[in-house]
Design a protein around this motif. Structure first.
Motif, PDB file in Angstrom:
ATOM      1  N   ASN A  27       0.842  -1.196   0.000  1.00 36.94           N
ATOM      2  CA  ASN A  27       0.000   0.000   0.000  1.00 36.94           C
ATOM      3  C   ASN A  27       0.874   1.241   0.000  1.00 36.94           C
ATOM      4  O   ASN A  27       0.939   1.982   0.968  1.00 36.94           O
ATOM      5  N   ILE A  28       1.538   1.485  -1.101  1.00 40.00           N
ATOM      6  CA  ILE A  28       2.522   2.561  -1.163  1.00 40.00           C
ATOM      7  C   ILE A  28       1.886   3.950  -1.160  1.00 40.00           C
ATOM      8  O   ILE A  28       2.546   4.932  -0.866  1.00 40.00           O
ATOM      9  N   THR A  29       0.611   4.060  -1.448  1.00 37.54           N
ATOM     10  CA  THR A  29      -0.036   5.368  -1.506  1.00 37.54           C
ATOM     11  C   THR A  29      -0.318   5.949  -0.125  1.00 37.54           C
ATOM     12  O   THR A  29      -0.628   7.125   0.002  1.00 37.54           O
ATOM     13  N   LYS A  30      -0.219   5.156   0.918  1.00 34.75           N
ATOM     14  CA  LYS A  30      -0.442   5.670   2.270  1.00 34.75           C
ATOM     15  C   LYS A  30       0.653   6.656   2.649  1.00 34.75           C
ATOM     16  O   LYS A  30       1.783   6.558   2.191  1.00 34.75           O
ATOM     17  N   SER A  31       0.313   7.608   3.518  1.00 31.79           N
ATOM     18  CA  SER A  31       1.347   8.532   3.999  1.00 31.79           C
ATOM     19  C   SER A  31       2.290   7.766   4.919  1.00 31.79           C
ATOM     20  O   SER A  31       1.886   6.857   5.638  1.00 31.79           O
ATOM     21  N   ASN A  32       3.558   8.099   4.881  1.00 30.62           N
ATOM     22  CA  ASN A  32       4.598   7.444   5.673  1.00 30.62           C
ATOM     23  C   ASN A  32       4.573   5.919   5.487  1.00 30.62           C
ATOM     24  O   ASN A  32       4.364   5.185   6.446  1.00 30.62           O
ATOM     25  N   PRO A  33       4.766   5.450   4.257  1.00 28.71           N
ATOM     26  CA  PRO A  33       4.708   4.002   4.038  1.00 28.71           C
ATOM     27  C   PRO A  33       5.841   3.261   4.743  1.00 28.71           C
ATOM     28  O   PRO A  33       6.964   3.741   4.808  1.00 28.71           O
ATOM     29  N   LYS A  34       5.521   2.108   5.300  1.00 23.32           N
ATOM     30  CA  LYS A  34       6.510   1.249   5.948  1.00 23.32           C
ATOM     31  C   LYS A  34       6.803   0.085   5.011  1.00 23.32           C
ATOM     32  O   LYS A  34       5.898  -0.512   4.453  1.00 23.32           O
ATOM     33  N   PHE A  35       8.072  -0.244   4.863  1.00 24.96           N
ATOM     34  CA  PHE A  35       8.470  -1.283   3.943  1.00 24.96           C
ATOM     35  C   PHE A  35       8.834  -2.569   4.689  1.00 24.96           C
ATOM     36  O   PHE A  35       9.222  -2.536   5.848  1.00 24.96           O
ATOM     37  N   THR A  36       8.709  -3.685   4.010  1.00 26.77           N
ATOM     38  CA  THR A  36       9.122  -4.977   4.517  1.00 26.77           C
ATOM     39  C   THR A  36      10.454  -5.321   3.868  1.00 26.77           C
ATOM     40  O   THR A  36      10.595  -5.229   2.653  1.00 26.77           O
ATOM     41  N   HIS A  37      11.432  -5.710   4.681  1.00 26.85           N
ATOM     42  CA  HIS A  37      12.757  -6.096   4.191  1.00 26.85           C
ATOM     43  C   HIS A  37      12.950  -7.581   4.479  1.00 26.85           C
ATOM     44  O   HIS A  37      12.863  -8.005   5.622  1.00 26.85           O
ATOM     45  N   ALA A  38      13.218  -8.365   3.426  1.00 24.10           N
ATOM     46  CA  ALA A  38      13.396  -9.807   3.575  1.00 24.10           C
ATOM     47  C   ALA A  38      14.817 -10.198   3.172  1.00 24.10           C
ATOM     48  O   ALA A  38      15.338  -9.714   2.164  1.00 24.10           O
ATOM     49  N   PHE A  39      15.434 -11.066   3.965  1.00 24.00           N
ATOM     50  CA  PHE A  39      16.813 -11.514   3.729  1.00 24.00           C
ATOM     51  C   PHE A  39      16.856 -13.038   3.700  1.00 24.00           C
ATOM     52  O   PHE A  39      16.236 -13.696   4.529  1.00 24.00           O
ATOM     53  N   LEU A  40      17.606 -13.602   2.750  1.00 19.80           N
ATOM     54  CA  LEU A  40      17.771 -15.038   2.643  1.00 19.80           C
ATOM     55  C   LEU A  40      19.230 -15.340   2.312  1.00 19.80           C
ATOM     56  O   LEU A  40      19.806 -14.709   1.426  1.00 19.80           O
ATOM     57  N   ALA A  41      19.818 -16.283   3.034  1.00 18.75           N
ATOM     58  CA  ALA A  41      21.179 -16.751   2.738  1.00 18.75           C
ATOM     59  C   ALA A  41      21.155 -18.271   2.726  1.00 18.75           C
ATOM     60  O   ALA A  41      20.629 -18.903   3.650  1.00 18.75           O
ATOM     61  N   GLU A  42      21.700 -18.866   1.641  1.00 21.46           N
ATOM     62  CA  GLU A  42      21.728 -20.313   1.496  1.00 21.46           C
ATOM     63  C   GLU A  42      23.134 -20.773   1.111  1.00 21.46           C
ATOM     64  O   GLU A  42      23.483 -20.785  -0.071  1.00 21.46           O
TER      65      GLU A  42
END
Length: 175
Positions: A27-42
């Motif tokens: 929902n990028i149109t919201k004011s003050n958008p919060k992002f999800t950061h995902a990390f994967l190491a294999e």
């Protein structure tokens, strides 16, 4: 929606590493958008007929995150780790011992983890056909499985307090 990422695969002789970073916002149109950061190491280590591989996944979610589509389908839990040792007996058959640690929740304040361990068999009788079978025991870990209302925080499978067994077979045909 905004989705971006970086995927890297490096090999150094018998060692290999696959690393992924993902940035998600539904929902990028919201004011003050919060992002999800995902990390994967294999990481993987392979010598002759023995392979040892592992993986670690972790996601940073906003604590005030509204339930978004991506978290129902693409990110089922905030953390998991696995390790597997595989012995290849011949070109058609290999056997692996696997262990997995799962958070089973998108809320890192919950204690709904599980430890999964068991065996995997890999069967490739002909080119283009891969059959994988597995048998795993699932041990729920954490105090929140016993709490009333814990179901609201479980984002994968509600294992409850009991030991569970899981098994299956997957066949992949490639043309």
């Amino acid at each position: 929606e905004f989705h971006a990422g970086l995927d890297a695969a490096l090999e150094f002789g018998p060692f290999a590493i696959h690393a992924v970073y993902g940035l998600h916002k539904d929902n990028i149109t919201k004011s003050n958008p919060k992002f999800t950061h995902a990390f994967l190491a294999e990481p993987t280590f392979k010598v002759a007929n023995v392979t040892v591989k592992g993986g670690f996944f972790y996601v940073l979610l906003d604590d005030n995150l509204e339930k978004a589509t991506i978290h129902d389908t693409e990110i089922p839990e905030y953390m998991f780790a696995y390790g597997e040792g595989i012995i290849k007996f011949n070109d058609a058959f290999a056997l692996g011992a696997v262990g997995e640690l799962h958070s089973n929740s998108l809320d890192d304040d919950t204690d709904l983890g599980s430890l999964n361990f068991g065996l995997r068999s890999y069967f490739t009788p002909v080119d283009g056909l891969n059959v994988t079978g597995f048998l795993m025991a699932i041990l729920p870990m954490g105090d929140d499985w016993e709490k009333d209302g814990h179901q609201a925080a479980v984002s994968t499978i509600d294992y409850g307090e009991d030991v569970n067994l899981k098994f299956g077979v997957e066949a992949i045909f490639s043309f």
